[in-house]
Enzyme design. Structure first.
Site, PDB file in Angstrom:
ATOM      1  N   MET A  47       0.934  -1.148  -0.095  1.00  0.00           N
ATOM      2  CA  MET A  47       0.183   0.110  -0.107  1.00  0.00           C
ATOM      3  C   MET A  47       0.893   1.077  -0.104  1.00  0.00           C
ATOM      4  O   MET A  47       0.530   2.453   0.319  1.00  0.00           O
ATOM      5  CB  MET A  47      -0.957   0.233   1.215  1.00  0.00           C
ATOM      6  CG  MET A  47      -1.970  -1.284   1.205  1.00  0.00           C
ATOM      7  SD  MET A  47      -3.654  -1.029   2.118  1.00  0.00           S
ATOM      8  CE  MET A  47      -2.698  -0.650   3.748  1.00  0.00           C
ATOM      9  N   LEU A  50       6.578   2.897   1.579  1.00  0.00           N
ATOM     10  CA  LEU A  50       7.409   1.620   1.557  1.00  0.00           C
ATOM     11  C   LEU A  50       8.661   2.033   2.748  1.00  0.00           C
ATOM     12  O   LEU A  50       9.108   3.196   2.950  1.00  0.00           O
ATOM     13  CB  LEU A  50       8.170   1.679   0.297  1.00  0.00           C
ATOM     14  CG  LEU A  50       7.177   1.467  -0.698  1.00  0.00           C
ATOM     15  CD1 LEU A  50       8.140   1.246  -2.154  1.00  0.00           C
ATOM     16  CD2 LEU A  50       6.611   0.205  -0.574  1.00  0.00           C
ATOM     17  N   HIS A  54       9.306  -3.500   3.437  1.00  0.00           N
ATOM     18  CA  HIS A  54       8.820  -3.884   2.145  1.00  0.00           C
ATOM     19  C   HIS A  54       9.878  -3.897   1.136  1.00  0.00           C
ATOM     20  O   HIS A  54      10.033  -4.801   0.277  1.00  0.00           O
ATOM     21  CB  HIS A  54       8.023  -2.461   1.437  1.00  0.00           C
ATOM     22  CG  HIS A  54       6.925  -2.176   2.150  1.00  0.00           C
ATOM     23  ND1 HIS A  54       6.766  -1.061   2.781  1.00  0.00           N
ATOM     24  CD2 HIS A  54       5.686  -2.810   2.245  1.00  0.00           C
ATOM     25  CE1 HIS A  54       5.553  -0.901   3.450  1.00  0.00           C
ATOM     26  NE2 HIS A  54       4.962  -1.896   2.888  1.00  0.00           N
TER      27      HIS A  54
HETATM   28  O1  PAF Z   1      -0.052  -6.041   3.495  1.00  0.00           O
HETATM   29  C1  PAF Z   1      -0.577  -4.778   2.802  1.00  0.00           C
HETATM   30  O2  PAF Z   1       0.039  -3.991   2.754  1.00  0.00           O
HETATM   31  C2  PAF Z   1      -2.033  -4.844   2.222  1.00  0.00           C
HETATM   32  O3  PAF Z   1      -2.649  -5.591   3.040  1.00  0.00           O
HETATM   33  C3  PAF Z   1      -1.978  -5.648   0.835  1.00  0.00           C
HETATM   34  C4  PAF Z   1      -1.528  -7.083   1.006  1.00  0.00           C
HETATM   35  C5  PAF Z   1      -0.923  -4.943  -0.157  1.00  0.00           C
HETATM   36  C6  PAF Z   1      -3.201  -5.484   0.433  1.00  0.00           C
HETATM   37  O4  PAF Z   1      -3.743  -4.281   0.081  1.00  0.00           O
END
Ligand code: PAF
Length: 300
Positions: A47, A50, A54
């Site tokens: 989402m 970052l 991530h």
């Molecule tokens: O973990 C996340 O950032 C969110 O739940 C995802 C997997 C991108 C789905 O929107």
């Protein structure tokens, strides 16, 4: 000191040189070219906002797959009406900048209308494992997660998808969905990335004031305490949970939602820690809701 001269002497930051697409059509054409070339496709759904957690998923995908897609989409259907959808941090340029050193092949950043067109009405409900822990406090959350992840899997058609252990229950839900719906995507779960003092990295940590940032350490301290008790031979969940809750009780500005010891596969409560067990906690630190977990392994 001549500041303007100083600035001129700095080299400009590198810019993102991979491809950024915002529509399914562009996404499909970029990914299908990679697939025609026989490349294994790794996918990191995010989402945005970052952080190093991530980036570790992206690094793992880069190491394992010749072609890596990162999606950046703040998914409205996984936020409850009282949650932070509107204030969730969004900065695509900053995110792209963080991806520069990782040589990502493709970033998919669709607008909401691209994902949820007019009349959208189909959702994925994963049973059982969504009703406990986060599911009990965030009704509808996993319905939104499962729906968007299924849509992203349909659009990207990855071979492998990478998720962080910090959202442990999410990984259980997604594995269940992949199995039940025959999606044929390999799910890889990567370790939680922590600050040196143990705080799990989260996009929501930016909401914390310096005092709250200190108070938030109680989540990790409680998980470490559970680990210590189990490694000393304690098996009774009631004793371990009591000790964990005691740490939260000593932090008046932190409101514990749950501390739980569960089976890592089906998330059912365990009364005795005699096999690998997941310790999971969720708490409000001020107005910020944080979660964390760690696996506990009994000695024998
Ligand atoms: O973990 C996340 O950032 C969110 O739940 C995802 C997997 C991108 C789905 O929107």
């Amino acid at each position: 000191m001549n500041l303007s001269l100083g600035l001129q002497q700095c080299s400009a930051p590198a810019t993102f040189t991979g491809k950024v697409v915002t529509t399914r059509v562009e996404l499909r054409s970029a990914v299908s070219a990679a697939r025609r070339a026989g490349q294994r496709i790794g996918f990191v759904p995010t989402m945005g906002a970052l952080h190093a957690g991530h980036l570790s998923l992206v690094e793992t995908s880069r190491a394992e797959c010749p072609y890596t897609v990162v999606s950046i989409f703040v998914n409205p259907t996984q936020f409850g009406p009282q949650e932070d959808f509107l204030r969730y941090p969004r900065d695509l340029q900053a995110d792209l900048q963080k991806l520069v050193p990782l040589s990502v092949d493709l970033v998919y950043a669709p607008p909401v209308e691209e994902m949820y067109g007019p009349g959208f009405g189909t959702f994925v409900d994963v049973a059982a494992v969504t009703s406990v822990l986060e599911g009990a406090f965030r009704p509808g959350h996993f319905r939104g997660v499962a729906t968007v992840v299924l849509k992203l899997f349909q659009q990207v058609a990855p071979d492998v998808a990478y998720f962080g252990q910090k959202d442990y229950q999410q990984t259980v839900v997604i594995r269940r969905m992949v199995e039940d719906l025959d999606l044929g995507v390999k799910i890889v779960v990567c370790p939680t990335v922590r600050e040196p003092d143990g705080l799990a990295l989260s996009s929501r940590n930016v909401y914390l004031s310096p005092e709250e940032r200190q108070q938030a350490l109680v989540l990790w301290r409680s998980l470490q305490l559970a680990h210590r008790l189990v490694s000393e031979g304690e098996q009774r969940a009631s004793v371990i949970l009591g000790a964990m809750r005691g740490l939260f009780a000593a932090e008046p500005d932190v409101r514990l939602q749950y501390a739980a010891l569960v089976d890592p596969d089906n998330l059912a409560d365990v009364p005795l820690v005699t096999a690998p067990t997941l310790a999971a906690v969720a708490a409000f630190v001020g107005t910020t809701r944080l979660i964390d977990n760690r696996l506990l392994a009994p000695n024998s």
